[in-house]
Motif scaffolding. Structure first.
Motif, short mmCIF file in Angstrom:
data_model
loop_
_atom_site.label_atom_id
_atom_site.label_comp_id
_atom_site.label_asym_id
_atom_site.label_seq_id
_atom_site.Cartn_x
_atom_site.Cartn_y
_atom_site.Cartn_z
N LYS A 77 44.20 50.36 41.78
CA LYS A 77 43.57 49.05 41.67
C LYS A 77 43.05 48.90 40.25
O LYS A 77 42.27 49.73 39.79
CB LYS A 77 42.43 48.92 42.68
CG LYS A 77 42.94 48.92 44.11
CD LYS A 77 41.86 48.57 45.08
CE LYS A 77 42.44 48.55 46.48
NZ LYS A 77 41.46 48.27 47.49
N ARG A 78 43.52 47.90 39.58
CA ARG A 78 43.17 47.76 38.17
C ARG A 78 41.69 47.45 37.97
O ARG A 78 41.07 46.78 38.80
CB ARG A 78 44.05 46.71 37.50
CG ARG A 78 43.89 45.34 38.04
CD ARG A 78 44.87 44.41 37.37
NE ARG A 78 44.53 43.04 37.74
CZ ARG A 78 44.85 42.00 37.03
NH1 ARG A 78 45.51 42.16 35.90
NH2 ARG A 78 44.53 40.79 37.42
N ARG A 79 41.18 47.98 36.91
CA ARG A 79 39.79 47.79 36.47
C ARG A 79 38.76 48.35 37.45
O ARG A 79 37.59 48.05 37.35
CB ARG A 79 39.50 46.31 36.21
CG ARG A 79 40.33 45.71 35.09
CD ARG A 79 39.89 44.31 34.74
NE ARG A 79 39.91 43.40 35.86
CZ ARG A 79 40.94 42.63 36.20
NH1 ARG A 79 42.05 42.68 35.50
NH2 ARG A 79 40.86 41.82 37.22
N LYS A 80 39.14 49.11 38.43
CA LYS A 80 38.20 49.66 39.41
C LYS A 80 38.08 51.18 39.32
O LYS A 80 37.23 51.76 39.97
CB LYS A 80 38.63 49.31 40.86
CG LYS A 80 38.85 47.84 41.11
CD LYS A 80 37.58 47.06 40.96
CE LYS A 80 37.84 45.59 41.28
NZ LYS A 80 36.83 44.71 40.74
#
Length: 101
Positions: A77-80
């Motif tokens: 999950k991007r940016r997480k």
């Protein structure tokens, strides 16, 4: 002579002398295996299908454990900061069809 055989939930088209990889079945190298779940038989143009088939396919285990290619499932999950990586290798057995009788 040609036959369609159900081995470990999958269907395979076989002839005498064929060598193929099937999902892993129990046994050691050199053991004889019989497959009685034959779905179709073609004997010189005469087709036999369904419950009328009274044929047994005999095979010999050539190599008892062969590992398939590695398959990787990657989730992110991007940016997480969430990353998860799982992988597996499917096991196969190599058999050689001896006879269709």
């Amino acid at each position: 002579m040609l036959a369609i055989v159900k081995i470990a939930g999958q269907q395979f088209k076989v002839q005498a002398g064929d060598s193929l990889y099937v999902p892993h079945i129990e046994g050691n190298t050199g053991d004889k295996v019989q497959f009685s779940e034959v779905l179709l038989v073609d004997n010189a143009g005469a087709l036999t299908v369904g419950a009328d088939v009274k044929t047994v396919v005999t095979a010999e285990i050539v190599k008892d454990l062969v590992q398939g290619d590695k398959v990787i499932a990657f989730k992110m999950k991007r940016r997480k900061g969430f990353r998860k990586k799982h992988g597996h290798r499917t096991h196969y057995t190599r058999i050689k069809i001896e006879s269709i009788a």
